[in-house]
Structure formats: C-alpha cells, structure tokens
Design an enzyme around this catalytic site. Structure first.
Site, PDB file in Angstrom:
ATOM      1  N   ALA A  76       0.963  -1.197  -0.067  1.00  0.00           N
ATOM      2  CA  ALA A  76       0.102   0.040   0.056  1.00  0.00           C
ATOM      3  C   ALA A  76       1.014   1.145   0.118  1.00  0.00           C
ATOM      4  O   ALA A  76       2.092   1.139   0.457  1.00  0.00           O
ATOM      5  CB  ALA A  76      -1.082   0.097   1.271  1.00  0.00           C
ATOM      6  N   GLY A 119       0.574  -4.953   1.016  1.00  0.00           N
ATOM      7  CA  GLY A 119      -0.563  -5.148   0.299  1.00  0.00           C
ATOM      8  C   GLY A 119      -0.355  -5.861  -1.247  1.00  0.00           C
ATOM      9  O   GLY A 119      -1.210  -6.479  -1.500  1.00  0.00           O
ATOM     10  N   GLU A 122      -0.586  -9.355  -0.433  1.00  0.00           N
ATOM     11  CA  GLU A 122      -1.874  -9.686  -0.195  1.00  0.00           C
ATOM     12  C   GLU A 122      -2.960  -9.664  -1.208  1.00  0.00           C
ATOM     13  O   GLU A 122      -3.944 -10.471  -1.407  1.00  0.00           O
ATOM     14  CB  GLU A 122      -2.452  -8.592   0.862  1.00  0.00           C
ATOM     15  CG  GLU A 122      -1.798  -8.884   2.219  1.00  0.00           C
ATOM     16  CD  GLU A 122      -1.975  -7.736   3.323  1.00  0.00           C
ATOM     17  OE1 GLU A 122      -1.995  -6.494   2.945  1.00  0.00           O
ATOM     18  OE2 GLU A 122      -2.333  -7.983   4.660  1.00  0.00           O
ATOM     19  N   GLU A 142       5.432  -4.894   6.916  1.00  0.00           N
ATOM     20  CA  GLU A 142       4.794  -3.922   7.636  1.00  0.00           C
ATOM     21  C   GLU A 142       5.154  -3.547   8.889  1.00  0.00           C
ATOM     22  O   GLU A 142       5.385  -2.542   9.493  1.00  0.00           O
ATOM     23  CB  GLU A 142       3.325  -4.154   7.727  1.00  0.00           C
ATOM     24  CG  GLU A 142       2.548  -4.066   6.492  1.00  0.00           C
ATOM     25  CD  GLU A 142       2.254  -5.472   5.766  1.00  0.00           C
ATOM     26  OE1 GLU A 142       3.083  -6.242   5.933  1.00  0.00           O
ATOM     27  OE2 GLU A 142       1.368  -5.463   4.874  1.00  0.00           O
TER      28      GLU A 142
HETATM   29  N1  DAK Z   1       4.535   3.047  -0.865  1.00  0.00           N
HETATM   30  C1  DAK Z   1       5.014   4.193  -1.463  1.00  0.00           C
HETATM   31  N2  DAK Z   1       6.223   4.389  -2.296  1.00  0.00           N
HETATM   32  C2  DAK Z   1       6.751   3.563  -2.268  1.00  0.00           C
HETATM   33  C3  DAK Z   1       6.624   1.999  -1.877  1.00  0.00           C
HETATM   34  C4  DAK Z   1       5.357   2.089  -0.765  1.00  0.00           C
HETATM   35  N3  DAK Z   1       4.873   0.824  -0.379  1.00  0.00           N
HETATM   36  N4  DAK Z   1       7.405   1.170  -1.975  1.00  0.00           N
HETATM   37  C5  DAK Z   1       8.384   1.741  -2.671  1.00  0.00           C
HETATM   38  N5  DAK Z   1       8.209   3.284  -2.835  1.00  0.00           N
HETATM   39  C6  DAK Z   1       8.779   4.092  -3.696  1.00  0.00           C
HETATM   40  C7  DAK Z   1       9.893   4.621  -2.819  1.00  0.00           C
HETATM   41  O1  DAK Z   1       9.651   5.739  -2.052  1.00  0.00           O
HETATM   42  C8  DAK Z   1      10.838   5.406  -4.151  1.00  0.00           C
HETATM   43  O2  DAK Z   1      10.231   6.516  -4.478  1.00  0.00           O
HETATM   44  P1  DAK Z   1      11.274   7.585  -4.800  1.00  0.00           P
HETATM   45  O3  DAK Z   1      12.150   8.027  -3.589  1.00  0.00           O
HETATM   46  O4  DAK Z   1      11.965   7.447  -5.986  1.00  0.00           O
HETATM   47  O5  DAK Z   1      10.384   8.815  -4.829  1.00  0.00           O
HETATM   48  C9  DAK Z   1      10.306   4.315  -5.247  1.00  0.00           C
HETATM   49  O6  DAK Z   1       9.325   3.656  -4.771  1.00  0.00           O
HETATM   50  C10 DAK Z   1      11.532   3.365  -5.397  1.00  0.00           C
HETATM   51  O7  DAK Z   1      11.801   2.652  -4.086  1.00  0.00           O
HETATM   52  P2  DAK Z   1      13.364   2.718  -3.599  1.00  0.00           P
HETATM   53  O8  DAK Z   1      13.995   3.593  -4.116  1.00  0.00           O
HETATM   54  O9  DAK Z   1      12.924   2.231  -2.246  1.00  0.00           O
HETATM   55  O10 DAK Z   1      13.793   1.184  -4.277  1.00  0.00           O
HETATM   56  P3  DAK Z   1      14.486   0.042  -3.771  1.00  0.00           P
HETATM   57  O11 DAK Z   1      14.753  -1.069  -4.951  1.00  0.00           O
HETATM   58  O12 DAK Z   1      15.810   0.671  -3.141  1.00  0.00           O
HETATM   59  O13 DAK Z   1      13.715  -0.712  -2.540  1.00  0.00           O
HETATM   60  C11 DAK Z   1      12.063  -1.572  -1.801  1.00  0.00           C
HETATM   61  C12 DAK Z   1      12.702  -1.392  -3.095  1.00  0.00           C
HETATM   62  C13 DAK Z   1      10.515  -2.416  -2.238  1.00  0.00           C
HETATM   63  C14 DAK Z   1      12.564  -2.803  -0.706  1.00  0.00           C
HETATM   64  C15 DAK Z   1      11.588  -0.454  -0.963  1.00  0.00           C
HETATM   65  O14 DAK Z   1      10.914   0.414  -1.755  1.00  0.00           O
HETATM   66  C16 DAK Z   1      10.656  -0.771   0.255  1.00  0.00           C
HETATM   67  O15 DAK Z   1      10.913  -1.159   1.277  1.00  0.00           O
HETATM   68  N6  DAK Z   1       9.242  -0.320  -0.009  1.00  0.00           N
HETATM   69  C17 DAK Z   1       8.425  -0.425   0.938  1.00  0.00           C
HETATM   70  C18 DAK Z   1       7.847  -1.851   1.205  1.00  0.00           C
HETATM   71  C19 DAK Z   1       6.972  -1.772   2.385  1.00  0.00           C
HETATM   72  O16 DAK Z   1       6.977  -1.625   3.498  1.00  0.00           O
HETATM   73  N7  DAK Z   1       5.698  -2.433   2.022  1.00  0.00           N
HETATM   74  C20 DAK Z   1       4.562  -2.648   2.753  1.00  0.00           C
HETATM   75  C21 DAK Z   1       3.876  -1.033   3.023  1.00  0.00           C
HETATM   76  S1  DAK Z   1       2.541  -1.048   4.184  1.00  0.00           S
HETATM   77  C22 DAK Z   1      -5.107  -1.555   3.832  1.00  0.00           C
HETATM   78  C23 DAK Z   1      -4.942  -2.601   2.872  1.00  0.00           C
HETATM   79  C24 DAK Z   1      -3.398  -2.808   2.587  1.00  0.00           C
HETATM   80  C25 DAK Z   1      -2.644  -2.242   3.439  1.00  0.00           C
HETATM   81  C26 DAK Z   1      -2.898  -1.404   4.441  1.00  0.00           C
HETATM   82  C27 DAK Z   1      -4.221  -1.016   4.411  1.00  0.00           C
HETATM   83  N8  DAK Z   1      -6.492  -1.122   3.937  1.00  0.00           N
HETATM   84  C28 DAK Z   1      -7.436  -1.765   3.246  1.00  0.00           C
HETATM   85  C29 DAK Z   1      -6.897  -0.087   5.015  1.00  0.00           C
HETATM   86  C30 DAK Z   1      -1.309  -2.644   3.388  1.00  0.00           C
HETATM   87  C31 DAK Z   1       0.094  -1.865   4.018  1.00  0.00           C
HETATM   88  C32 DAK Z   1       1.092  -2.147   3.235  1.00  0.00           C
HETATM   89  O17 DAK Z   1       1.575  -2.388   2.272  1.00  0.00           O
END
Ligand code: DAK
Length: 268
Positions: A76, A119, A122, A142
């Site tokens: 997400a 997400g 998921e 998360e």
């Molecule tokens: N959200 C927003 N931006 C994201 C992102 C994300 N989840 N994942 C990556 N990006 C963005 C980065 O910020 C970066 O943007 P800029 O800095 O270039 O503007 C760009 O994508 C490229 O990412 P990186 O520069 O970080 O690339 P790397 O290859 O170095 O790293 C990575 C890739 C995937 C390991 C890293 O980006 C990372 O850790 N991303 C976050 C992964 C994460 O934590 N995912 C879980 C998010 S929480 C709900 C339903 C579902 C959910 C919640 C509520 N409801 C129905 C209410 C789900 C929650 C989640 O998924």
C-alpha cells in the site's frame, strides 16, 4: 503469447491501471512504476472497477493481473497513509474496495515479478494461480514501519504456508525468494524473468479454453475449503458438481471426449 486475430481493446485513459483484452482473457496491469506500483486508494478503486467489468463481461473467462518486471506491487502507498489518524483510516473504509476484488468469481491469474510486498503480497494472495518470476521477492514487511498486515496477510499467508513460515515472514519482515515461495505453496509456478508475463498469459489462455462455468464453480469450491469444515466443504462441492450437469458445457465436454475431438465450450 497468443495474439493473431484476437480483439484488443485500447488502453484505458486512466493511468493508474492499464487494461486490454486478449481473446477471452481480460488483462489488467498495475501502472505506477515510479513508486513500484504502490497501491493507493485511487488505484485500488480503478482495479476493482475493471475487475468487476471483466467479471460481468460474458466474453471474458479469465482475468490476468500483472505488475511490472521490477515490482508486482511494493505494498500500500505508505506516503498516503503516513499521517492518517485511526479515525481517518477507519472512516475511509478501504477494505470495502479490497472486498470487491475478493468477490470476483472468474479465475484470476497473477503475473508476478520483483517485489510483492505488504498489500502487494495480499493482493497476490487474492489471485488464484500465481506465476512468479525467479526474481520475485515476497514479504509482509509492515512490521518495519510500525504496523502489521491489514488486508488479509496474517490469515491468507498462514493458511498458505503454515504458522512457522508465516510467523517468520510477518514478525521479521524478511522476504521469501521465489524458490522459497514455491516450496511453501505460496505461488503456483516459477519461471525465468523474461517469460513471467508470457507464461502467465499462456496459462490464462489455457484456462480460458475450458468451460467457463466449470472454471467459476471450481474456483468457488476451492476457496470454500478455507472457510468451512471438511464435511461442509464436501457438501458444497457436491452441489456445485451436480449443478454442472445442468449445463451444455458438461454435455459438450463429455461428448467430445467420447467422440475423440476437442470440446467447444460456450459457457451455457
Ligand atoms: N509506498 C509508497 N512508495 C513506495 C513504496 C510504498 N509501499 N515502495 C516503494 N516506494 C517508492 C519509494 O519511496 C521510491 O520513491 P522515490 O524515492 O523514488 O520517490 C520508489 O518507490 C523506489 O523505491 P526505492 O528507491 O526504495 O527502491 P529500492 O529498490 O531501493 O527498494 C523496496 C525497494 C521495495 C525494498 C523499498 O522501496 C521498500 O522497502 N518499500 C516499502 C515496502 C513496504 O514496506 N511495503 C509494505 C507497505 S504497508 C489496507 C490494505 C493494505 C495495507 C494497508 C491498509 N487497507 C484496506 C486499509 C497494506 C499496507 C502495506 O502494504
């Protein structure tokens, strides 16, 4: 990749998702490459709308959901959620949109490559047949940003891979490789990165050649296994099995076998 005389509708004008049709397969691609297909509410709404449109379209038998080679979806959109209060999250009720995807009746094939996180994982687990590139990294990270899975991760991952692996993935936030995910039963097949989309499309086309009613009911029956006792599930399966004998596709399928020819299913 099967193309030829297949009708291809133009890409949607909305940029967050792209869609087209290829024969009886409806293809949806997540399209936020700059943020690794982070799933914001607008994207999820468009995705649900397009999937529902394919679900309602008689000519479409199977839906193919794809991300890019670098990312199926990295979760997400964290930027969108970061400053929201509990009340704002509650009142937005984004789960309603996710539930719309859960209710899609036609089989969904996922073409997954690169990151399928949070997400994204998921969403992948809401699909029915998952074709993963060797580069795929799957996780529920998360925990690293102070929360936990909220769109089914604790439930679907645990049912798919068992408690030990689910606890490992969800509590540590580590990513599974494609090979680990295959061994754990989280993905259906693993293919070389250059073929992840074409292989998924081939499989979607193969499914689309089956009887569409049987496909839908078989999906319903398998999903029932996650929600019932064995006895209830067997009872449900039996009713769906009987129902298929009320279709022309059943007659066509069995007659074609007896007559040693290929069946031509009409979804009737
Ligand atoms: N959200 C927003 N931006 C994201 C992102 C994300 N989840 N994942 C990556 N990006 C963005 C980065 O910020 C970066 O943007 P800029 O800095 O270039 O503007 C760009 O994508 C490229 O990412 P990186 O520069 O970080 O690339 P790397 O290859 O170095 O790293 C990575 C890739 C995937 C390991 C890293 O980006 C990372 O850790 N991303 C976050 C992964 C994460 O934590 N995912 C879980 C998010 S929480 C709900 C339903 C579902 C959910 C919640 C509520 N409801 C129905 C209410 C789900 C929650 C989640 O998924």
């Amino acid at each position: 990749m099967t193309t030829g005389s297949i009708e291809t509708k133009p890409m949607s004008t909305e940029p967050l998702i792209l869609w087209e049709t290829d024969g009886h397969v409806g293809i949806v691609r997540l399209n936020r490459p700059k943020v690794l297909n982070a799933l914001n509410p607008q994207l999820m709404t468009q995705l649900a709308e397009q999937m529902e449109a394919f679900d309602a379209e008689k000519e479409i038998h199977v839906i193919l959901l794809a991300g890019s080679e670098r990312a199926f979806a990295a979760g997400a959109d964290i930027g969108d959620m970061a400053e929201r209060s509990m009340l704002q999250m509650y009142e937005r009720d984004q789960f309603a949109t996710w539930d719309r995807i859960r209710r899609i009746k036609k089989p969904i094939v996922a073409a997954v490559s690169g990151y399928a996180l949070g997400g994204g994982c998921e969403l992948m687990m809401m699909c029915d047949v998952v074709i993963a590139s060797e580069t795929t990294q799957i996780g529920q990270p998360e925990i690293n940003i102070g929360v936990m899975p909220g769109a089914g991760g604790t439930q679907r991952l645990t049912r798919a891979v068992g408690k030990a692996t689910a606890m490992d993935v969800i509590l540590t936030g580590r990513f599974l490789t494609a090979a680990e995910a295959l061994a754990a039963g989280l993905v259906s097949r693993v293919v070389p990165p250059e073929h992840f989309f074409s292989e998924a499309l081939n499989i979607a086309q193969a499914l689309a050649a089956k009887g569409p009613i049987a496909l839908r009911l078989a999906k319903e029956a398998v999903l029932k296994a996650f929600e019932t006792t064995l006895a209830q599930g067997l009872e449900h399966e039996r009713k769906l099995f009987y129902m298929l004998f009320g279709t022309q596709d059943q007659k066509e399928g069995m007659r074609a076998f007896v007559e040693k020819r290929k069946p031509h299913f009409k979804g009737e």
